[in-house]
Design an enzyme around this catalytic site. Sequence first.
Site, PDB file in Angstrom:
ATOM      1  CG  HIS A 154      -2.015  -1.104   1.208  1.00 38.44           C
ATOM      2  ND1 HIS A 154      -2.866  -1.343   0.153  1.00 38.44           N
ATOM      3  CD2 HIS A 154      -2.265  -2.042   2.078  1.00 38.44           C
ATOM      4  CE1 HIS A 154      -3.550  -2.087   0.497  1.00 38.44           C
ATOM      5  NE2 HIS A 154      -3.355  -2.632   1.592  1.00 38.44           N
ATOM      6  CG  ASP A 159      -5.472 -10.166   3.207  1.00 41.02           C
ATOM      7  OD1 ASP A 159      -4.796 -10.507   1.968  1.00 41.02           O
ATOM      8  OD2 ASP A 159      -4.774  -8.787   3.402  1.00 41.02           O
ATOM      9  CG  ASP A 193      -2.950  -8.502   0.685  1.00 36.80           C
ATOM     10  OD1 ASP A 193      -2.121  -8.680   1.692  1.00 36.80           O
ATOM     11  OD2 ASP A 193      -4.017  -7.732   0.750  1.00 36.80           O
ATOM     12  CG  HIS A 245      -6.757  -5.191   1.706  1.00 35.64           C
ATOM     13  ND1 HIS A 245      -6.071  -6.264   2.480  1.00 35.64           N
ATOM     14  CD2 HIS A 245      -7.941  -4.713   2.010  1.00 35.64           C
ATOM     15  CE1 HIS A 245      -6.929  -6.324   3.526  1.00 35.64           C
ATOM     16  NE2 HIS A 245      -8.165  -5.586   3.387  1.00 35.64           N
TER      17      HIS A 245
HETATM   18 ZN   LIG Z   1      -4.299  -7.192   2.739  1.00 36.44          ZN
END
Ligand SMILES: [Zn+2]
Length: 308
Positions: A125, A245, A162, A164
């Site tokens: 991120h 995740d 991931d 996200h």
């Molecule tokens: Zn994540």
Amino acid sequence: MTTLLVSQRNFESHVTPTGHPERPDRLRAVDEALSREGFAELKRKDAPYGDLNLASLVHHPDYLEALRQVRPAEGLGRIDEDTFISSGSLDAASTALGAALLALDAVAMGEADNAFCAIGPPGHHAEAERPMGFCLINTVAIAAREAQRKYGAERVAIVDFDVHHGNGTQDIFQADPTVFYASSHQMPLFPGTGAPSETGVGNIVNAALSAHTGKDLMREAYEGRILPELEAFAPDFLFISAGFDADHRDPLAQLDWVPDDFSWLTGKLMDIANRRCGGRIVSLLEGGYDRQGLADGASAHVRRLMGR
Ligand SMILES: [Zn+2]
């Protein structure tokens, strides 16, 4: 098949508030899982410190200094609503980077076929000018640049499973046709980026998945879009942003993957790496916030990297 596991012994230096999902117990869970009998053949190394000045390869020249400024002498500094920095966070970020660079060296020099780095804090991120989403520096992006700079890789691919979207990695490479970035992620979900219409200069592929879509749509997204585009890009080196995740037990997301999905996907990525770049894969841990889900996902991923 030789798979290298790089472990980070100082991960507890990065402290977050009690109850925060990004916590030292995550890496303990991975460590325990990969210490079991089935993993005896792993080649194991401890992460050395990496040169944080390499952050300037992908971040703004003032980025590292800005992080040093907000780092407290003790206690916790807050970067945003859910991103924290403690006095030891940059030490942890440095060994996370050191792990990635050690793994890159080992795979590039043929000392290992592929590698997995059990590291934290995560990195995908972190944008060129902004740390966010539990991430301080974008480790996978720096390692990808090092593959180009140090080993002459002309085309580097990063596949990010991931749950996200890796907005930071996309931000860093979206105008660079020498780096391919593909992400599967739940949408809507933090950070909100990653629509399929975000394609960079033709080097970005985003597969957005709705909550509670399990293996069929995930496999369709990979077989229909990400894998063919990765194959066509023909990377000289493949990095994986390996977050676990998307596991059905994860408290931050609802994608309902099971460990076998991580294994299937890892196998598909290895097939392309074998055809295109001599199997050279460096995989870096990103997220995964259910202890057992993370342990099981990472085990399935590493077992497949080992050729099982
Ligand atoms: Zn994540």
